[in-house]
Motif scaffolding. Structure first.
Motif, PDB file in Angstrom:
ATOM      1  N   UNK A   1      26.478  58.378  46.405  1.00 47.66           N
ATOM      2  CA  UNK A   1      25.515  57.676  47.214  1.00 47.66           C
ATOM      3  C   UNK A   1      25.517  56.199  46.916  1.00 47.66           C
ATOM      4  N   UNK A   2      24.439  55.695  46.374  1.00 42.94           N
ATOM      5  CA  UNK A   2      24.315  54.254  46.158  1.00 42.94           C
ATOM      6  C   UNK A   2      24.816  53.840  44.776  1.00 42.94           C
ATOM      7  N   UNK A   3      25.561  54.703  44.146  1.00 43.78           N
ATOM      8  CA  UNK A   3      26.054  54.454  42.802  1.00 43.78           C
ATOM      9  C   UNK A   3      26.957  53.226  42.741  1.00 43.78           C
ATOM     10  N   UNK A   4      26.878  52.529  41.636  1.00 37.77           N
ATOM     11  CA  UNK A   4      27.754  51.396  41.383  1.00 37.77           C
ATOM     12  C   UNK A   4      29.147  51.868  40.972  1.00 37.77           C
ATOM     13  N   UNK A   5      29.283  53.141  40.680  1.00 37.96           N
ATOM     14  CA  UNK A   5      30.532  53.672  40.142  1.00 37.96           C
ATOM     15  C   UNK A   5      31.666  53.616  41.162  1.00 37.96           C
ATOM     16  N   UNK A   6      31.388  53.934  42.422  1.00 34.93           N
ATOM     17  CA  UNK A   6      32.442  53.977  43.446  1.00 34.93           C
ATOM     18  C   UNK A   6      33.133  52.616  43.586  1.00 34.93           C
ATOM     19  N   UNK A   7      32.404  51.533  43.868  1.00 33.47           N
ATOM     20  CA  UNK A   7      33.101  50.236  43.970  1.00 33.47           C
ATOM     21  C   UNK A   7      33.730  49.810  42.647  1.00 33.47           C
ATOM     22  N   UNK A   8      33.090  50.143  41.535  1.00 29.42           N
ATOM     23  CA  UNK A   8      33.635  49.781  40.222  1.00 29.42           C
ATOM     24  C   UNK A   8      35.011  50.411  40.013  1.00 29.42           C
ATOM     25  N   UNK A  15      42.051  55.240  43.107  1.00 30.18           N
ATOM     26  CA  UNK A  15      41.744  55.823  44.412  1.00 30.18           C
ATOM     27  C   UNK A  15      40.509  56.680  44.234  1.00 30.18           C
ATOM     28  N   UNK A  16      39.531  56.477  45.091  1.00 26.50           N
ATOM     29  CA  UNK A  16      38.242  57.142  44.965  1.00 26.50           C
ATOM     30  C   UNK A  16      37.952  57.922  46.245  1.00 26.50           C
ATOM     31  N   UNK A  17      37.592  59.189  46.077  1.00 19.84           N
ATOM     32  CA  UNK A  17      37.162  60.005  47.204  1.00 19.84           C
ATOM     33  C   UNK A  17      35.723  60.412  46.962  1.00 19.84           C
ATOM     34  N   UNK A  18      34.867  60.152  47.929  1.00 19.46           N
ATOM     35  CA  UNK A  18      33.446  60.483  47.835  1.00 19.46           C
ATOM     36  C   UNK A  18      33.123  61.535  48.881  1.00 19.46           C
ATOM     37  N   UNK A  19      32.323  62.507  48.496  1.00 23.98           N
ATOM     38  CA  UNK A  19      31.798  63.477  49.453  1.00 23.98           C
ATOM     39  C   UNK A  19      30.289  63.333  49.421  1.00 23.98           C
ATOM     40  N   UNK A  39      41.022  44.918  49.682  1.00 26.78           N
ATOM     41  CA  UNK A  39      42.047  45.748  49.031  1.00 26.78           C
ATOM     42  C   UNK A  39      41.422  46.854  48.180  1.00 26.78           C
ATOM     43  N   UNK A  40      40.282  46.595  47.586  1.00 27.15           N
ATOM     44  CA  UNK A  40      39.577  47.628  46.827  1.00 27.15           C
ATOM     45  C   UNK A  40      38.926  48.635  47.783  1.00 27.15           C
ATOM     46  N   UNK A  41      38.413  48.147  48.902  1.00 28.87           N
ATOM     47  CA  UNK A  41      37.829  49.054  49.895  1.00 28.87           C
ATOM     48  C   UNK A  41      38.856  50.062  50.391  1.00 28.87           C
ATOM     49  N   UNK A  42      40.107  49.641  50.486  1.00 26.03           N
ATOM     50  CA  UNK A  42      41.169  50.531  50.954  1.00 26.03           C
ATOM     51  C   UNK A  42      41.442  51.677  49.983  1.00 26.03           C
ATOM     52  N   UNK A  43      40.965  51.569  48.765  1.00 22.58           N
ATOM     53  CA  UNK A  43      41.146  52.614  47.756  1.00 22.58           C
ATOM     54  C   UNK A  43      40.120  53.738  47.915  1.00 22.58           C
TER      55      UNK A  43
END
Length: 142
Positions: A1-8, A15-19, A39-43
């Motif tokens: 959700x609103x976690x700082x972990x995904x963008x970090x 590569x990050x996958x969120x459900x 470029x980070x958003x593309x991950x």
């Protein structure tokens, strides 16, 4: 959700996958993703919807970060949840569970009651440990 972990993690080149099934959490996630370089958003891949119905690739994940899902779902669904985590995990994957630990069994929720022993029973065959206040420590480094 609103976690700082995904963008970090994406900023670190992972590569990050969120459900995510919550529209409110999705909005927070999209906002957080929008603050990092393209470029980070593309991950980042965001899968919107029910984790139990999502088509997820088998043995594709090295690291799982669970921010409260295990205590948010009905306790009767925990085995099914674990089965999904096991399906998507590569052999030797790591899973970091962020849960609310209570010393007494509170029957209503979410968040639902869970103990370290309950997690160990569920995650048999995985190395399981517990660190108090791990999130606060991690957020200081993010």
């Amino acid at each position: 959700g609103d976690s700082k972990v995904v963008p970090y993690l994406a900023m670190k080149g992972m590569k990050v996958t969120c459900v995510e099934g919550s529209e409110l959490a999705l909005n927070g996630l999209r906002e957080a993703i929008g603050t990092i370089p393209e470029e980070a958003q593309q991950q980042i891949t965001v899968i919107e919807g029910d984790l139990f119905k999502a088509e997820l690739p088998t043995e594709s994940v090295d690291f799982i970060y669970d921010r409260g899902s295990l205590v948010a779902i009905d306790p009767a669904m925990r085995q099914e949840y674990f089965n999904v985590m096991q399906k998507v995990s590569k052999p030797g994957a790591t899973c970091f569970l962020e849960v609310i630990h209570r010393t007494t069994d509170i029957t209503e929720g979410p968040p639902h009651h869970i103990t370290l022993d309950m997690v160990k029973d569920l995650y048999q065959g995985w190395s399981v440990g517990m660190e108090e206040n791990a999130v606060e420590k991690a957020e200081k480094t993010i």
